[in-house]
Design a protein around this motif. Structure first.
Motif, PDB file in Angstrom:
ATOM      1  N   ARG B  82       0.823  -1.216   0.000  1.00 38.30           N
ATOM      2  CA  ARG B  82       0.000   0.000   0.000  1.00 38.30           C
ATOM      3  C   ARG B  82       0.854   1.262   0.000  1.00 38.30           C
ATOM      4  O   ARG B  82       0.321   2.364  -0.072  1.00 38.30           O
ATOM      5  CB  ARG B  82      -0.903   0.021   1.247  1.00 38.30           C
ATOM      6  N   ASP B  83       2.169   1.080   0.117  1.00 40.27           N
ATOM      7  CA  ASP B  83       3.058   2.241   0.257  1.00 40.27           C
ATOM      8  C   ASP B  83       3.421   2.814  -1.111  1.00 40.27           C
ATOM      9  O   ASP B  83       4.168   2.195  -1.867  1.00 40.27           O
ATOM     10  CB  ASP B  83       4.336   1.793   1.000  1.00 40.27           C
ATOM     11  N   PRO B  84       2.898   4.009  -1.443  1.00 39.76           N
ATOM     12  CA  PRO B  84       3.213   4.571  -2.770  1.00 39.76           C
ATOM     13  C   PRO B  84       4.719   4.812  -2.949  1.00 39.76           C
ATOM     14  O   PRO B  84       5.244   4.696  -4.058  1.00 39.76           O
ATOM     15  CB  PRO B  84       2.435   5.890  -2.801  1.00 39.76           C
ATOM     16  N   GLN B  85       5.425   5.107  -1.836  1.00 40.56           N
ATOM     17  CA  GLN B  85       6.870   5.344  -1.915  1.00 40.56           C
ATOM     18  C   GLN B  85       7.603   4.093  -2.417  1.00 40.56           C
ATOM     19  O   GLN B  85       8.552   4.186  -3.180  1.00 40.56           O
ATOM     20  CB  GLN B  85       7.423   5.695  -0.523  1.00 40.56           C
ATOM     21  N   PHE B  86       7.145   2.949  -1.943  1.00 40.65           N
ATOM     22  CA  PHE B  86       7.770   1.700  -2.340  1.00 40.65           C
ATOM     23  C   PHE B  86       7.611   1.477  -3.840  1.00 40.65           C
ATOM     24  O   PHE B  86       8.579   1.200  -4.551  1.00 40.65           O
ATOM     25  CB  PHE B  86       7.156   0.536  -1.549  1.00 40.65           C
ATOM     26  N   TRP B  87       6.384   1.643  -4.314  1.00 42.83           N
ATOM     27  CA  TRP B  87       6.141   1.440  -5.745  1.00 42.83           C
ATOM     28  C   TRP B  87       6.885   2.481  -6.563  1.00 42.83           C
ATOM     29  O   TRP B  87       7.393   2.193  -7.642  1.00 42.83           O
ATOM     30  CB  TRP B  87       4.640   1.469  -6.041  1.00 42.83           C
ATOM     31  N   HIS B  88       6.932   3.695  -6.022  1.00 42.73           N
ATOM     32  CA  HIS B  88       7.685   4.739  -6.713  1.00 42.73           C
ATOM     33  C   HIS B  88       9.156   4.342  -6.845  1.00 42.73           C
ATOM     34  O   HIS B  88       9.749   4.453  -7.923  1.00 42.73           O
ATOM     35  CB  HIS B  88       7.545   6.057  -5.952  1.00 42.73           C
ATOM     36  N   SER B  89       9.727   3.843  -5.744  1.00 38.74           N
ATOM     37  CA  SER B  89      11.137   3.433  -5.770  1.00 38.74           C
ATOM     38  C   SER B  89      11.368   2.304  -6.768  1.00 38.74           C
ATOM     39  O   SER B  89      12.378   2.294  -7.471  1.00 38.74           O
ATOM     40  CB  SER B  89      11.579   2.967  -4.379  1.00 38.74           C
ATOM     41  N   LEU B  90      10.433   1.366  -6.799  1.00 38.80           N
ATOM     42  CA  LEU B  90      10.562   0.283  -7.771  1.00 38.80           C
ATOM     43  C   LEU B  90      10.523   0.827  -9.191  1.00 38.80           C
ATOM     44  O   LEU B  90      11.327   0.452 -10.046  1.00 38.80           O
ATOM     45  CB  LEU B  90       9.432  -0.736  -7.580  1.00 38.80           C
ATOM     46  N   GLY B  91       9.585   1.745  -9.421  1.00 39.59           N
ATOM     47  CA  GLY B  91       9.458   2.353 -10.747  1.00 39.59           C
ATOM     48  C   GLY B  91      10.726   3.095 -11.136  1.00 39.59           C
ATOM     49  O   GLY B  91      11.239   2.951 -12.254  1.00 39.59           O
ATOM     50  N   VAL B  92      11.256   3.868 -10.184  1.00 41.77           N
ATOM     51  CA  VAL B  92      12.499   4.607 -10.422  1.00 41.77           C
ATOM     52  C   VAL B  92      13.619   3.636 -10.785  1.00 41.77           C
ATOM     53  O   VAL B  92      14.388   3.859 -11.723  1.00 41.77           O
ATOM     54  CB  VAL B  92      12.870   5.429  -9.163  1.00 41.77           C
ATOM     55  N   THR B  93      13.682   2.521 -10.052  1.00 37.65           N
ATOM     56  CA  THR B  93      14.735   1.544 -10.298  1.00 37.65           C
ATOM     57  C   THR B  93      14.617   0.948 -11.698  1.00 37.65           C
ATOM     58  O   THR B  93      15.604   0.827 -12.423  1.00 37.65           O
ATOM     59  CB  THR B  93      14.682   0.410  -9.254  1.00 37.65           C
ATOM     60  N   VAL B  94      13.390   0.590 -12.065  1.00 38.69           N
ATOM     61  CA  VAL B  94      13.197  -0.001 -13.389  1.00 38.69           C
ATOM     62  C   VAL B  94      13.582   1.003 -14.481  1.00 38.69           C
ATOM     63  O   VAL B  94      14.260   0.651 -15.454  1.00 38.69           O
ATOM     64  CB  VAL B  94      11.730  -0.477 -13.560  1.00 38.69           C
ATOM     65  N   TYR B  95      13.188   2.261 -14.303  1.00 37.87           N
ATOM     66  CA  TYR B  95      13.553   3.310 -15.252  1.00 37.87           C
ATOM     67  C   TYR B  95      15.080   3.402 -15.370  1.00 37.87           C
ATOM     68  O   TYR B  95      15.647   3.395 -16.473  1.00 37.87           O
ATOM     69  CB  TYR B  95      12.950   4.638 -14.762  1.00 37.87           C
ATOM     70  N   TYR B  96      15.731   3.441 -14.201  1.00 37.63           N
ATOM     71  CA  TYR B  96      17.191   3.502 -14.185  1.00 37.63           C
ATOM     72  C   TYR B  96      17.800   2.303 -14.912  1.00 37.63           C
ATOM     73  O   TYR B  96      18.697   2.445 -15.735  1.00 37.63           O
ATOM     74  CB  TYR B  96      17.695   3.554 -12.734  1.00 37.63           C
ATOM     75  N   SER B 261      16.629  12.853  -3.377  1.00 34.87           N
ATOM     76  CA  SER B 261      15.314  13.360  -3.746  1.00 34.87           C
ATOM     77  C   SER B 261      14.513  12.210  -4.323  1.00 34.87           C
ATOM     78  O   SER B 261      15.072  11.211  -4.776  1.00 34.87           O
ATOM     79  CB  SER B 261      15.446  14.480  -4.771  1.00 34.87           C
ATOM     80  N   SER B 262      13.192  12.334  -4.278  1.00 29.67           N
ATOM     81  CA  SER B 262      12.365  11.184  -4.654  1.00 29.67           C
ATOM     82  C   SER B 262      12.612  10.771  -6.104  1.00 29.67           C
ATOM     83  O   SER B 262      12.386   9.631  -6.467  1.00 29.67           O
ATOM     84  CB  SER B 262      10.897  11.488  -4.421  1.00 29.67           C
ATOM     85  N   ALA B 263      13.124  11.706  -6.907  1.00 22.90           N
ATOM     86  CA  ALA B 263      13.352  11.377  -8.313  1.00 22.90           C
ATOM     87  C   ALA B 263      14.408  10.302  -8.485  1.00 22.90           C
ATOM     88  O   ALA B 263      14.418   9.599  -9.487  1.00 22.90           O
ATOM     89  CB  ALA B 263      13.757  12.628  -9.089  1.00 22.90           C
ATOM     90  N   ILE B 264      15.329  10.180  -7.539  1.00 24.19           N
ATOM     91  CA  ILE B 264      16.396   9.190  -7.682  1.00 24.19           C
ATOM     92  C   ILE B 264      16.394   8.173  -6.544  1.00 24.19           C
ATOM     93  O   ILE B 264      17.363   7.451  -6.350  1.00 24.19           O
ATOM     94  CB  ILE B 264      17.789   9.853  -7.774  1.00 24.19           C
ATOM     95  N   ARG B 265      15.295   8.101  -5.785  1.00 32.64           N
ATOM     96  CA  ARG B 265      15.292   7.179  -4.649  1.00 32.64           C
ATOM     97  C   ARG B 265      15.034   5.759  -5.143  1.00 32.64           C
ATOM     98  O   ARG B 265      13.907   5.269  -5.136  1.00 32.64           O
ATOM     99  CB  ARG B 265      14.266   7.584  -3.604  1.00 32.64           C
ATOM    100  N   VAL B 266      16.108   5.088  -5.555  1.00 31.77           N
ATOM    101  CA  VAL B 266      16.000   3.720  -6.058  1.00 31.77           C
ATOM    102  C   VAL B 266      15.708   2.782  -4.894  1.00 31.77           C
ATOM    103  O   VAL B 266      15.803   3.164  -3.731  1.00 31.77           O
ATOM    104  CB  VAL B 266      17.298   3.291  -6.769  1.00 31.77           C
ATOM    105  N   ILE B 267      15.368   1.540  -5.215  1.00 35.55           N
ATOM    106  CA  ILE B 267      14.893   0.604  -4.196  1.00 35.55           C
ATOM    107  C   ILE B 267      15.937   0.325  -3.116  1.00 35.55           C
ATOM    108  O   ILE B 267      15.618   0.244  -1.928  1.00 35.55           O
ATOM    109  CB  ILE B 267      14.391  -0.707  -4.855  1.00 35.55           C
ATOM    110  N   TYR B 268      17.214   0.239  -3.510  1.00 37.13           N
ATOM    111  CA  TYR B 268      18.271   0.023  -2.513  1.00 37.13           C
ATOM    112  C   TYR B 268      18.307   1.183  -1.521  1.00 37.13           C
ATOM    113  O   TYR B 268      18.515   0.982  -0.330  1.00 37.13           O
ATOM    114  CB  TYR B 268      19.628  -0.099  -3.220  1.00 37.13           C
ATOM    115  N   TYR B 269      18.136   2.380  -2.035  1.00 38.92           N
ATOM    116  CA  TYR B 269      18.170   3.550  -1.163  1.00 38.92           C
ATOM    117  C   TYR B 269      16.963   3.554  -0.240  1.00 38.92           C
ATOM    118  O   TYR B 269      17.062   3.902   0.938  1.00 38.92           O
ATOM    119  CB  TYR B 269      18.200   4.835  -2.003  1.00 38.92           C
ATOM    120  N   PHE B 270      15.821   3.147  -0.779  1.00 39.80           N
ATOM    121  CA  PHE B 270      14.601   3.021   0.014  1.00 39.80           C
ATOM    122  C   PHE B 270      14.830   2.073   1.192  1.00 39.80           C
ATOM    123  O   PHE B 270      14.521   2.392   2.343  1.00 39.80           O
ATOM    124  CB  PHE B 270      13.475   2.509  -0.900  1.00 39.80           C
ATOM    125  N   ILE B 271      15.419   0.911   0.899  1.00 36.28           N
ATOM    126  CA  ILE B 271      15.686  -0.075   1.948  1.00 36.28           C
ATOM    127  C   ILE B 271      16.685   0.491   2.957  1.00 36.28           C
ATOM    128  O   ILE B 271      16.496   0.398   4.172  1.00 36.28           O
ATOM    129  CB  ILE B 271      16.225  -1.385   1.329  1.00 36.28           C
TER     130      ILE B 271
END
Lengths: 293, 314
Positions: B82-96, B261-271
């Protein structure tokens, strides 16, 4: 092999040389900035050569100047001693590379050549660990090291890496399997035990693969950041990568100490450059599929 | 192993000294083997096996590193999805990953093909390898400086050419693709050399007969190099993917230690943030497990490819 037509070779060479320039230029710019006095940074942000080349940036990050001199040369006045971090990095990667290679060779040999019940099963379990990504074990390992009171000790920094990695065991076993059995048999008949065969025959015969694994492990440990950041934050155990990060944080957000940072960066490149110059051929040959990032 | 069992079975049952010694081996081996395995197995149990179990357990608990972990069942996972931040981080990672792998493989393939056709210079290869040898922290610092909005060399060039300056690493739109390209710079040489090594395995007579058929360079690349390279290409792709998903240092340094910043918060950084800045060890472990599932699948593929090509190793 058939040669490319001459006309086609010109643009091909141009692309290759372009890639080379793109590869090398950032390093040149790093050294050039490190040799520039901080006061001149604004004045010649675009000139290809430093206007008044100086070694003061190296001196101050190595802790060879007084605080006042360092501040006058553009430093923040925070105490930094990159000589120490450099030594820490060398100790960190040296310990990990030598011990890990040795222990993995022992394990790889047992899995390749010694018969014991459950060998395939144990090997399978060890290899299965390749599927667990580092971040997943990193969190509990940090808790473990913290509970052992090993934070900010070299023991805590190297413990998870010196005994084994599944990849090195896999890689070395693969090579040991290819050593002719007759050589070992002969050594056995000469009265060598398993250890004698391993130490006198197998290790000397495997110099290539051992150096391969040793070198890639050195590079991996040299580049490592997250684990030393968590476990080796303090001065005594801080490695170069962590020190550079800390240095960046300490310098003001609006005007980072670029000349000092680039001098520090140069120090982090110098040892691998030396490695590349002396072991270039070996290193290029030893690229493997370990997926180092 | 197969061959080994066979040779043992074929051994004549005579009673010379050598044969006795040889038959005495297996029991010897057994003890020696476990002695040989002690360090590695200790390392495996303490730093791989046990932490894996611990990590699974943490992911089911609420744990702040100070008090004991408190069991919460699947709560972390429920919260995570349910955490939008988590999905955002995943999305950022995939984009990267897409930017990084796409450019890295295409450029790497181009460089490898050029080296294959033009030169065997070790010096050239060594120079291309240099960025890979350098810590990602250094790579990030070099480029943060080169791409600096005020004093950076790249913006100086852009200005000289009549363009405006770009805040490559501070602009939310530019930051992520920029980091992707910075790591392309760092890893393309390495990728190119792996592919080049694969190209050297292609039998030259294939090129000779293609040339006799009047094939041009492009045609040869498409009809000989690419198909023959497919196994190596697949392995390099999978290995790069696994590495790429785990990007951390470049982001951490580009963020200057002030929180990405949220634009570059990849999943590793999230964790990393949840574990070591917010001290939500359980939550971070759950997120790490989700990432582990993705990487686990990729690693299985990698192992299969490795086994298939293991004869080329060493």
């Amino acid at each position: 092999m058939r040669r490319m037509p001459t006309l086609g070779r010109l643009p091909a060479w141009a692309v290759l040389i372009g890639a080379l320039v793109l590869t090398i230029f950032p390093f040149y710019w790093m050294v050039r900035t490190a040799l520039t006095p901080a006061a001149d940074l604004y004045a010649d942000s675009g000139s290809l050569f430093p206007s008044n080349p100086t070694l003061v940036n190296f001196q101050r990050i190595l802790g060879l100047t007084s605080q006042e001199e360092a501040r006058a040369a553009g430093g923040s006045g925070a105490r930094i001693d990159f000589a120490r971090y450099l030594l820490n990095s060398v100790v960190y990667s040296g310990l990990i590379a030598t011990l890990q290679t040795f222990f993995c060779a022992m394990a790889g040999y047992a899995f390749a050549r010694l018969r014991f019940p459950g060998r395939e099963l144990v090997f399978g379990i060890v290899i299965a660990a390749l599927m667990v990504p580092p971040i997943f074990t990193l969190l509990p390992n940090f808790v473990l090291v913290k509970n052992l009171d090993w934070v900010n000790t070299f023991a805590g920094m190297v413990a998870p890496s010196i005994l084994m990695t599944p990849f090195a065991v896999f890689f070395l076993r693969q090579f040991f399997l290819s050593i002719p059995r007759d050589v070992e048999e002969a050594a056995r008949l000469d009265g060598n035990g398993a250890w004698g065969v391993f130490w006198r025959i197998v290790l000397p015969m495997s110099r290539g693969p051992l150096i391969t694994i040793g070198l890639t492990t050195t590079v991996w440990a040299w580049k490592d950041y997250l684990w030393p950041l968590l476990v080796g934050r303090e001065e005594e155990t801080r490695v170069l990568t962590v020190a550079l990060g800390v240095f960046l944080q300490q310098s003001p957000n609006t005007r980072p100490d670029w000349t000092g940072l680039m001098a520090g960066s140069t120090l982090s490149v110098l040892p691998v450059l030396i490695l590349l110059i002396f072991l270039g051929r070996r290193l290029v040959q030893s690229l493997n599929f370990s997926g180092i990032r | 192993m197969r061959a080994e069992e066979r040779s043992q079975a074929a051994e004549p049952p005579d009673d010379t000294g050598a044969a006795r010694r040889r038959r005495a081996r297996p029991r010897d081996d057994r003890r020696a083997a476990w002695l040989f395995l002690i360090p590695a197995l200790a390392g495996f149990v303490i730093f791989y096996g046990y932490p894996t179990v611990r990590g699974l357990w943490y992911s089911l608990t609420d744990y702040n590193l100070l008090s004991e972990p408190a069991f919460v069942g699947g709560e972390n996972y429920a919260q995570l999805v349910r955490d939008p931040q988590f999905w955002h981080s995943l999305g950022v990672t995939v984009y990267y990953v897409v930017v990084n792998i796409g450019s890295q493989l295409l450029l790497g393939l181009l460089l490898a093909a050029l080296m294959h056709r033009l030169t065997r210079s070790v010096a050239l290869r060594a120079m291309l390898l240099l960025p890979w040898l350098v810590p990602n922290v250094t790579v990030a610092l070099l480029w943060v400086w080169l791409l600096d909005a005020d004093l950076g060399f790249v913006n100086h060039l852009l200005k000289a050419l009549g363009f405006g300056t770009v805040g490559f690493l501070v602009s939310p739109d530019w930051a992520l693709p920029t980091i992707g390209l910075v790591n392309t710079w760092a890893y393309t040489g390495y990728t190119a050399l792996l592919l080049y090594a694969g190209m050297l395995q292609i039998p030259p007579h294939l090129y000779e007969s293609a040339a006799l058929d009047g094939a041009g360079e492009l045609r040869m690349f498409r009809s000989v190099t690419l198909p023959m390279l497919r196994p190596v290409l697949a392995l390099v792709l999978v290995v790069s993917l696994i590495g790429s998903f785990q990007i951390f240092d470049t982001v951490a340094v580009a963020a200057g230690g002030r929180g990405a910043s949220s634009a570059i918060r990849v999943i590793y950084y999230f964790i990393y943030q949840h574990a070591f800045q917010y001290f939500h060890m359980g939550y971070a472990s759950a997120a790490a497990l989700m990432l582990a599932l993705v990487l686990g699948v990729l690693t299985v593929v990698q192992l299969r490819l490795l086994r298939a090509s293991s004869s080329d190793l060493a």
